[in-house]
Design a protein around this motif. Structure first.
Motif, short mmCIF file in Angstrom:
data_model
loop_
_atom_site.label_atom_id
_atom_site.label_comp_id
_atom_site.label_asym_id
_atom_site.label_seq_id
_atom_site.Cartn_x
_atom_site.Cartn_y
_atom_site.Cartn_z
N THR B 3 -31.06 -6.59 70.39
CA THR B 3 -29.87 -6.61 69.53
C THR B 3 -29.32 -8.03 69.46
O THR B 3 -28.97 -8.52 68.39
N SER B 4 -29.25 -8.69 70.62
CA SER B 4 -28.71 -10.06 70.66
C SER B 4 -29.54 -10.99 69.80
O SER B 4 -29.01 -11.77 69.03
N ARG B 6 -31.46 -10.26 67.31
CA ARG B 6 -31.27 -9.97 65.89
C ARG B 6 -29.94 -10.54 65.40
O ARG B 6 -29.85 -11.11 64.31
N ARG B 7 -28.91 -10.41 66.24
CA ARG B 7 -27.59 -10.93 65.85
C ARG B 7 -27.61 -12.44 65.73
O ARG B 7 -27.02 -13.01 64.82
N LYS B 10 -29.31 -13.29 62.58
CA LYS B 10 -28.46 -12.97 61.43
C LYS B 10 -27.33 -13.99 61.28
O LYS B 10 -27.07 -14.49 60.18
N THR B 11 -26.70 -14.30 62.40
CA THR B 11 -25.60 -15.27 62.36
C THR B 11 -26.11 -16.64 61.93
O THR B 11 -25.45 -17.34 61.17
N MET B 212 -15.77 -19.85 71.08
CA MET B 212 -16.76 -18.85 71.46
C MET B 212 -16.92 -18.80 72.97
O MET B 212 -17.00 -17.73 73.57
N ARG B 213 -16.96 -19.99 73.58
CA ARG B 213 -17.06 -20.03 75.03
C ARG B 213 -15.82 -19.38 75.66
O ARG B 213 -15.94 -18.62 76.62
N VAL B 215 -13.82 -17.07 74.59
CA VAL B 215 -13.69 -15.62 74.53
C VAL B 215 -14.82 -14.93 75.30
O VAL B 215 -14.84 -13.72 75.39
N GLY B 216 -15.74 -15.72 75.87
CA GLY B 216 -16.71 -15.12 76.78
C GLY B 216 -18.13 -14.99 76.27
O GLY B 216 -18.90 -14.19 76.80
N ALA B 217 -18.49 -15.76 75.25
CA ALA B 217 -19.88 -15.71 74.79
C ALA B 217 -20.73 -16.60 75.68
O ALA B 217 -20.29 -17.66 76.12
N SER B 218 -21.96 -16.17 75.94
CA SER B 218 -22.85 -16.97 76.79
C SER B 218 -23.35 -18.17 76.00
O SER B 218 -23.33 -18.17 74.77
N PHE B 221 -25.94 -17.30 73.42
CA PHE B 221 -25.44 -16.58 72.25
C PHE B 221 -24.73 -17.53 71.30
O PHE B 221 -24.76 -17.35 70.08
N VAL B 222 -24.10 -18.57 71.86
CA VAL B 222 -23.41 -19.56 71.03
C VAL B 222 -24.42 -20.49 70.36
O VAL B 222 -24.36 -20.78 69.17
#
Ligand SMILES: Nc1ncnc2c1ncn2[C@@H]1O[C@H](COP(=O)(O)OP(=O)(O)O)[C@@H](O)[C@H]1O
Ligand SMILES: [Mg+2]
Lengths: 231, 302
Positions: B3-4, B6-7, B10-11, B212-213, B215-218, B221-222
């Motif tokens: 899922t990650s 794919r996201r 997509k992003t 992004m960092r 709010v807790g994104a790894s 992911f960023v």
């Protein structure tokens, strides 16, 4: 669950003057779920304290423990896990300018690996609660100050964090919305979430009847259960 | 996990589309970088062909005196073939030399007329000697001039031709070196421009990356969407460059052949197609990903 131990924070001066003392030997503990208000004049150090709890800034002295975790000692790669347990309403909102309201709120769920169904279910629900469902596809620069603030609140709540850090979340809200958001924060607290609310809104504090920590020039001058707004 | 991924993709794609102007500018710069890489890649077989070609054409001729018999010459030929430096030897008789001359100059009435005036065959019999390496002609010539049959030899044309041979060689290798040098300089400049373009593009997102960092994104992911954008940009740029280079190789094939018949830029392109596309992809995607990675890094330190 949260332990602030002898925290001092100095901001070095760029011009060679004496550094700003934003926090001066601040200590307090928050055990289990609590609703704590941090009050104080503007410049008292409220935002700095919240930044330290989020590990956005490092303390000059002292430690902050989240459960048993010294949050300024852990590796940077460990920070996301910690921050996912916190929901923050930043004083300056810090919405993603290139994301719509919906995407802003959905982002942290995506980052945490929530499924598409969960996101499709939860995001409209929280937008409905803060009254922004009809602004879901607008970008932050198309929102009013109050709408931005409510979007920021929705983003802080969406992933059901253990702690909410709310930095002046009513700054731009009219009394009607302020009341709504207070009710929401209280409800979340009653459902088992710790809320740390930084504010200089006297009426709100006095109507709450909960713990109040008063900061003055970076020092804790009062820490009372069922406190009132006294400066 | 899936899922990650794919996201992130997509992003990344969405970021590419929402910043389409900047994306296109970056692609344009990247096309220049990849074109230079392509040029460097194609230049090396071309210069190889040129050099072998010139090497092939270099030979020395040993002319024999008027009265030497062809049997004697053939004997000398056997002797010369024994020299290890010699690749092959070709015997050109007086008659063949005349024929060749007539064949080459039959359209030149002045030369043909003077030939008739001379009456007899003015050419000498010769052996054309080819060595393995151009540098070996010196030794071969020395051998001939000290050999027992030197009395049969009228002249060896190496000495007249040496300066020309040397000059051509230094010119070709000089051009090649200058070409390589400038391509590398341009490539470095283009890489820096491409890197800076990407850095500026990401600079616009710097604040967003920090949020992004917070709010807790790894980190991954960023970073992921920016790397994906780098890949998309690099891929499109490689594809465009492939089409352009194909077009140019196809279009200029005949023109180049007219100047240098041995060089078919088109067949070099076709026979190296996959390697070339791989190099173009690696250049584009590599540059895109590395630039994005480096540019994002500084905003992740929060
Ligand atoms: N990044 C910074 N650099 C220098 N000084 C700062 C910085 N952030 C805050 N300060 C100073 O620290 C003090 C506390 O600020 P802050 O925590 O924002 O107060 P509050 O949120 O209570 O209004 C103020 O005097 C402010 O000017
Ligand atoms: Mg503040």
């Amino acid at each position: 669950m949260l332990s602030i131990n002898n925290i001092t924070k100095l901001y070095p001066s760029r011009t060679g003057n004496a550094p700003t003392i934003a926090l001066d030997n601040v200590s307090f503990k928050i055990n289990g779920k609590e609703f704590v208000s941090i009050v104080g004049k503007s410049g008292a150090g409220k935002t700095t304290l919240l930044k330290l709890i989020l590990a956005e800034e490092k303390p000059s002295k002292g430690q902050i423990f989240f459960d048993d975790l010294n949050i300024h000692e852990i590796k940077r790669s460990q920070l996301p896990k910690l921050r996912q347990r916190i929901g923050t309403v930043f004083q300056d909102y810090k919405l993603f300018p290139s994301k719509t309201t919906y995407e802003n709120v959905a982002y942290i769920m995506e980052a945490m690996g929530a499924s598409e169904q969960e996101i499709k279910r939860d995001v409209p629900q929280i937008l409905e609660i803060v009254g922004l469902l009809n602004r879901a596809d607008n970008f932050p620069n198309e929102l009013s100050g109050g709408e931005k603030q409510r979007a920021a609140i929705a983003r802080a709540l969406i992933h059901r964090p253990d702690i909410i850090l709310a930095d002046e979340p009513f700054g731009n809200l009219d009394p009607y919305h302020t009341f709504d958001i207070i009710k929401l924060l209280i409800k979340i607290y009653e459902l088992g979430t710790t809320v740390i609310l930084a504010t200089h809104d006297k009426e709100v504090i006095n109507s709450l009847g909960k713990r109040v920590i008063t900061l003055d020039s970076g020092k804790v001058i009062r820490d009372e259960e069922r406190g009132r707004f006294i400066l | 996990m899936f899922t990650s991924l794919r996201r992130v993709i997509k992003t990344g794609w969405r970021g590419f589309r929402r910043n389409i102007g900047l994306s296109l500018a970056t692609i344009l710069i990247m096309v220049m970088v990849i074109s230079l890489a392509t040029l460097l890649f194609l230049l090396s077989p071309v210069s190889d062909i040129l050099i072998t070609d010139i090497k092939e054409k270099v030979d020395i001729s040993v002319y024999f005196k008027e009265d030497v018999l062809s049997e004697d010459i053939l004997e000398v030929e056997t002797e010369i073939l024994k020299i290890p430096e010699v690749k092959d030897v070709e015997y050109v008789s007086k008659e063949q030399a005349l024929e060749k001359f007539i064949e080459r100059h039959k359209d030149d009435p002045v030369l043909m007329e003077s030939l008739t005036e001379v009456g007899a065959n003015p050419f000498l019999a010769s052996l054309n000697i080819r060595a393995w390496e151009v540098s070996q002609y010196e030794q071969v010539t020395n051998f001939l001039e000290t050999s027992p049959f030197r009395s049969l030899i009228d002249k060896v044309d190496y000495h007249q031709r040496k300066p020309v041979i040397d000059k051509v060689f230094s010119m070709v290798s000089g051009f090649y070196k200058i070409g390589i040098f400038f391509s590398i300089v341009f490539a470095v400049v283009a890489v820096l421009i491409a890197f800076n373009t990407i850095r500026i593009a990401i600079y616009n997102s710097g604040e967003e990356i920090s949020i992004m960092r917070l709010v807790g994104a790894s980190n991954w992911f960023v970073r992921g969407p920016f790397l994906i954008q780098g890949i998309i940009i690099g891929f499109i740029a490689a594809l465009i460059t492939l089409l352009i280079s194909f077009g140019l190789c196809y279009g200029f094939d005949n023109k180049i052949k007219a100047i240098a018949p041995e060089i078919s830029i088109y067949s070099i392109f076709v026979s190296n197609f996959f390697l070339l596309f791989l190099i173009q992809l690696a250049t584009g995607i590599g540059l895109g990903v590395i630039s994005s990675y480096v540019a994002v890094r500084k905003y992740l330190k929060i």
